[in-house]
Write a protein that holds these residues in place. Structure first.
Motif, PDB file in Angstrom:
ATOM      1  N   ARG A 125     -17.836 -33.714  -2.965  1.00 20.19           N
ATOM      2  CA  ARG A 125     -18.708 -34.186  -1.878  1.00 20.19           C
ATOM      3  C   ARG A 125     -20.150 -34.183  -2.376  1.00 20.19           C
ATOM      4  O   ARG A 125     -20.454 -33.577  -3.397  1.00 20.19           O
ATOM      5  CB  ARG A 125     -18.558 -33.307  -0.643  1.00 20.19           C
ATOM      6  CG  ARG A 125     -18.991 -31.876  -0.851  1.00 20.19           C
ATOM      7  CD  ARG A 125     -18.797 -31.069   0.454  1.00 20.19           C
ATOM      8  NE  ARG A 125     -19.424 -29.784   0.359  1.00 20.19           N
ATOM      9  CZ  ARG A 125     -18.865 -28.695  -0.153  1.00 20.19           C
ATOM     10  NH1 ARG A 125     -17.634 -28.749  -0.611  1.00 20.19           N
ATOM     11  NH2 ARG A 125     -19.517 -27.562  -0.196  1.00 20.19           N
ATOM     12  N   PRO A 126     -21.046 -34.833  -1.650  1.00 21.02           N
ATOM     13  CA  PRO A 126     -22.452 -34.849  -2.077  1.00 21.02           C
ATOM     14  C   PRO A 126     -23.051 -33.449  -2.084  1.00 21.02           C
ATOM     15  O   PRO A 126     -22.608 -32.560  -1.353  1.00 21.02           O
ATOM     16  CB  PRO A 126     -23.142 -35.721  -1.032  1.00 21.02           C
ATOM     17  CG  PRO A 126     -22.060 -36.485  -0.367  1.00 21.02           C
ATOM     18  CD  PRO A 126     -20.815 -35.648  -0.458  1.00 21.02           C
ATOM     19  N   ILE A 127     -24.065 -33.297  -2.895  1.00 19.58           N
ATOM     20  CA  ILE A 127     -24.795 -32.029  -2.924  1.00 19.58           C
ATOM     21  C   ILE A 127     -25.493 -31.849  -1.587  1.00 19.58           C
ATOM     22  O   ILE A 127     -26.079 -32.780  -1.042  1.00 19.58           O
ATOM     23  CB  ILE A 127     -25.836 -32.045  -4.055  1.00 19.58           C
ATOM     24  CG1 ILE A 127     -25.131 -32.091  -5.407  1.00 19.58           C
ATOM     25  CG2 ILE A 127     -26.760 -30.842  -3.967  1.00 19.58           C
ATOM     26  CD1 ILE A 127     -26.059 -32.294  -6.587  1.00 19.58           C
ATOM     27  N   SER A 128     -25.417 -30.658  -1.057  1.00 17.23           N
ATOM     28  CA  SER A 128     -26.151 -30.355   0.168  1.00 17.23           C
ATOM     29  C   SER A 128     -27.024 -29.136  -0.104  1.00 17.23           C
ATOM     30  O   SER A 128     -26.626 -28.223  -0.815  1.00 17.23           O
ATOM     31  CB  SER A 128     -25.196 -30.097   1.338  1.00 17.23           C
ATOM     32  OG  SER A 128     -24.375 -28.992   1.054  1.00 17.23           O
ATOM     33  N   PHE A 129     -28.199 -29.152   0.447  1.00 15.80           N
ATOM     34  CA  PHE A 129     -29.139 -28.071   0.227  1.00 15.80           C
ATOM     35  C   PHE A 129     -29.090 -27.114   1.406  1.00 15.80           C
ATOM     36  O   PHE A 129     -28.872 -27.515   2.541  1.00 15.80           O
ATOM     37  CB  PHE A 129     -30.552 -28.618   0.029  1.00 15.80           C
ATOM     38  CG  PHE A 129     -30.673 -29.455  -1.214  1.00 15.80           C
ATOM     39  CD1 PHE A 129     -30.877 -28.852  -2.441  1.00 15.80           C
ATOM     40  CD2 PHE A 129     -30.545 -30.825  -1.151  1.00 15.80           C
ATOM     41  CE1 PHE A 129     -30.968 -29.618  -3.598  1.00 15.80           C
ATOM     42  CE2 PHE A 129     -30.640 -31.589  -2.296  1.00 15.80           C
ATOM     43  CZ  PHE A 129     -30.846 -30.983  -3.521  1.00 15.80           C
ATOM     44  N   ALA A 130     -29.276 -25.851   1.100  1.00 15.59           N
ATOM     45  CA  ALA A 130     -29.258 -24.831   2.140  1.00 15.59           C
ATOM     46  C   ALA A 130     -30.518 -23.994   2.018  1.00 15.59           C
ATOM     47  O   ALA A 130     -31.118 -23.886   0.950  1.00 15.59           O
ATOM     48  CB  ALA A 130     -28.026 -23.954   1.990  1.00 15.59           C
TER      49      ALA A 130
END
Length: 156
Positions: free
Chosen positions: A28-33
């Motif tokens: 899945r796409p990179i997601s930032f937290a």
């Protein structure tokens, strides 16, 4: 478009006696937290910081005890650049170069960077043969006339 998601093709880099993959496949796409809302990010930051310090100061007696644990997770591979992205013989790099120059021009003139950019991008793509012709002419002029260029005066 994220080309590293569900990627089936694998490109390899040969070097140092081994073939290493240059591409990866993400689910899945990179997601930032945010570390404020995710304690796992705080832990990852601490581990990354300690790992970097242990490697950078491997001879420090206080950090030496951690080196075996960190070294076990260090890999020989690194993320290598995809040189085709900047290859002016391809189709994307010259277009991206022209678009980047236009964005820089707009920034210098305090113009809206997005206004008509879709149209500008299409023009840059359509004008690619002329761009290549100009590059060839410049290359030929530099190689044939370059010997005749005046020597600039010394800079004080």
């Amino acid at each position: 478009m994220n080309v590293m998601i569900n990627r089936l093709q694998i490109s390899y880099f040969g070097g140092f006696g081994r073939q290493r993959p240059m591409t990866w496949n993400m689910s899945r796409p990179i997601s930032f937290a945010s570390s404020l809302s995710s304690p796992a990010i705080q832990i990852a930051d601490v581990v990354a910081g300690v790992s970097a310090a242990v490697v950078a100061h491997a001879n420090d007696p206080e950090l030496a005890q951690f080196f075996p644990a960190v070294q076990a997770h260090l890999g020989e591979e690194c993320i290598l650049p995809d040189m085709s992205i900047i290859d002016l013989d391809g189709d994307d790099a010259p277009v991206n170069l022209v678009v980047l120059q236009e964005l820089a021009r707009r920034a210098e003139n305090w113009e809206d960077p997005l206004k008509g950019m879709g149209y500008f991008y299409e023009l840059a793509r359509r004008d690619l043969p002329r761009f290549r012709s100009m590059c060839r002419e410049t290359d030929e002029r530099v190689t044939t006339e370059g010997r005749d260029l005046p020597v600039p005066p010394p800079h004080d």
